[in-house]
Scaffold this motif. Sequence first.
Motif, PDB file in Angstrom:
ATOM      1  N   ARG A 294      46.634  77.821  31.199  1.00 32.82           N
ATOM      2  CA  ARG A 294      45.745  77.936  32.359  1.00 32.82           C
ATOM      3  C   ARG A 294      45.088  79.307  32.448  1.00 32.82           C
TER       4      ARG A 294
ATOM      5  N   MET B 284      46.391  76.101  39.436  1.00 33.32           N
ATOM      6  CA  MET B 284      47.343  75.176  38.806  1.00 33.32           C
ATOM      7  C   MET B 284      48.329  74.646  39.846  1.00 33.32           C
ATOM      8  N   PRO B 285      48.154  73.401  40.300  1.00 36.66           N
ATOM      9  CA  PRO B 285      49.074  72.811  41.269  1.00 36.66           C
ATOM     10  C   PRO B 285      50.358  72.298  40.621  1.00 36.66           C
ATOM     11  N   ILE B 286      51.438  72.387  41.382  1.00 45.69           N
ATOM     12  CA  ILE B 286      52.732  71.894  40.919  1.00 45.69           C
ATOM     13  C   ILE B 286      53.184  70.775  41.852  1.00 45.69           C
ATOM     14  N   LEU B 287      53.496  69.623  41.257  1.00 44.36           N
ATOM     15  CA  LEU B 287      53.934  68.454  42.012  1.00 44.36           C
ATOM     16  C   LEU B 287      55.368  68.112  41.617  1.00 44.36           C
TER      17      LEU B 287
ATOM     18  N   MET C 231      43.860  67.002  43.840  1.00 46.01           N
ATOM     19  CA  MET C 231      44.233  66.101  42.757  1.00 46.01           C
ATOM     20  C   MET C 231      43.198  65.002  42.521  1.00 46.01           C
TER      21      MET C 231
ATOM     22  N   PRO D  24      47.799  66.319  32.443  1.00 50.85           N
ATOM     23  CA  PRO D  24      49.050  66.690  33.105  1.00 50.85           C
ATOM     24  C   PRO D  24      50.055  67.361  32.178  1.00 50.85           C
TER      25      PRO D  24
ATOM     26  N   LYS E 187      41.845  65.256  34.068  1.00 51.34           N
ATOM     27  CA  LYS E 187      43.047  65.908  34.588  1.00 51.34           C
ATOM     28  C   LYS E 187      44.197  65.737  33.590  1.00 51.34           C
TER      29      LYS E 187
ATOM     30  N   LYS F 210      50.708  64.422  46.409  1.00 56.49           N
ATOM     31  CA  LYS F 210      50.036  63.662  45.352  1.00 56.49           C
ATOM     32  C   LYS F 210      48.673  63.137  45.776  1.00 56.49           C
TER      33      LYS F 210
ATOM     34  N   ASP G 271      46.068  70.718  33.722  1.00 56.13           N
ATOM     35  CA  ASP G 271      45.420  70.610  35.032  1.00 56.13           C
ATOM     36  C   ASP G 271      46.420  70.656  36.182  1.00 56.13           C
ATOM     37  N   TYR G 272      47.556  70.020  35.990  1.00 52.98           N
ATOM     38  CA  TYR G 272      48.599  70.043  37.022  1.00 52.98           C
ATOM     39  C   TYR G 272      49.952  69.818  36.358  1.00 52.98           C
TER      40      TYR G 272
END
Length: 502
Positions: free
Chosen positions: A244, A340-343, A331, A224, A222, A326, A256-257
């Motif tokens: 991505r 594509m995740p957004i944190l 994840m 980041p 992963k 999270k 990855d994120y």
Amino acid sequence: MATLQYTPVDEIEKIRSRLQDGFKTGKTKSLEYRKYQLLQLAYLLKENRTRFIEAMRIDLGRPVFESEFYEIASCLGDIAVTVKSLDKWAKPEGVPFDINWFAMKPKTHKVPKGTILIITPFNYPVWLVMQPLMSAIAAGNAVCLKASENAPATTGLWTELMPKYLDPDLVQMVNGGVTETTRNTEAELSAVSYTGSGTVGRIVAMAAAKHLTPVTLELGGKSPVVVDASCDIEMTAKRVLLGRFVNAGQTCVSPDYILVVKSVQDKFLAALERTYKSFVNGDGPTPPGSFSHIITDRHAGEVILGGETDASQKHISLSVITDVPKDDSLMSEEIFGPVMPILPVEDLDEAIHYINSGDRPLAIYVFADDKKIKDKVRNETMSGTMAFNECMIQVGVNGLPFGGTGASGYGYHTGEHGYKSFRICEQRSTTLSCAVDKILWWRYPPYTDANIRAMKRVMRDGLPAKPKGPPSLSSGKSVSWGKWVMVLVAIAAAAAVKKNRS
């Protein structure tokens, strides 16, 4: 769907024995023969590039531009560099002067390991075959190649063409699935190079450990992206989304994120939406044919961009998911697809803490203009590679090592670092982005003929002419008459000066 003929299990041992016997002949000791093999490999690809592009379209739905740029053009250029650099790489190295030992003229000589097993995945069925293969050939090894059965059209093409271009006593292919791969890894080999998932990587490493066989593992993970408030928002959105978009997210160093500082989250999301529309020429979904296939798809959270699917075509549009918790299942492991995740994070410390709470990633991407921010992330995290204000481009930089650390792998198989026969050491490559988008405008979608023409002007392979045949393997060195003429001239000149003085 293409079909692939598997290698009979009882033939695998015979193939391995032939390679071991081929290595024992000593043919690979000749640097000229290695160069010949490398150029044959290059022209295998160059003379059949249209067939490889079609094979990758069948296997992955790959756009022509991506196959040309990310696989074929880069491989041809890398072989050209390898051929030109091989004499320098192979040259024995001296050691620091020591009064006790200098008279013995101590040196280190670089010798091949022997018979190498290379196992490659489906996602880059040309690049991930060529990189370890050219390194192994350059270093003087015999190679047993196990390419992915999940890219049957491309692997079938390799199987057809390799015996026509490469010495079958030194390079052979074994095709198949779990059974055939297991039979290969159970044998006593000189070294193993595996690219793929961490789960299978552990199995390969355990099998090799029985014979104390050295292993190179490139396992992804992963990777980041850190988006700081000091970054150029529009540029960041464009480069992250491209990372991505390429190969539908099926790249080991794909972002990855995203960990975005809350103070700029809304601006960043708006910039992502504008960039997404520019990539797909409007408000519609990513059109099939301009975007690679995927193997699996997963969804979680709120999809704010993309998300359209066509199961019959293995197609899912690039999907951006915001406000992902999270501890979300998304994840828990690498996302090998266009999701594509957004944190959101409060600050940089929270982002660093989250990165360090998981396995060491293959890559970390930092988007910031503040030097202190860049230094802080570099000094307080660990990863195989790192890039500032860029995504994925560090893999293509000549001279930099490419490999992982910890759970993302170990060892290298690119350039001189690959030539050194999978030496295990920790080297973290970094790149610092500059204003290259005016020069490299052609890397961004939508892909057009103009993009391909511009890319080919830049990505010239620089290969010498294709050899007309293998070089002589005689042990004697060729006479350099020019060198001796210069020596004789120098002797005559010295004698003339001495005579005049007398």
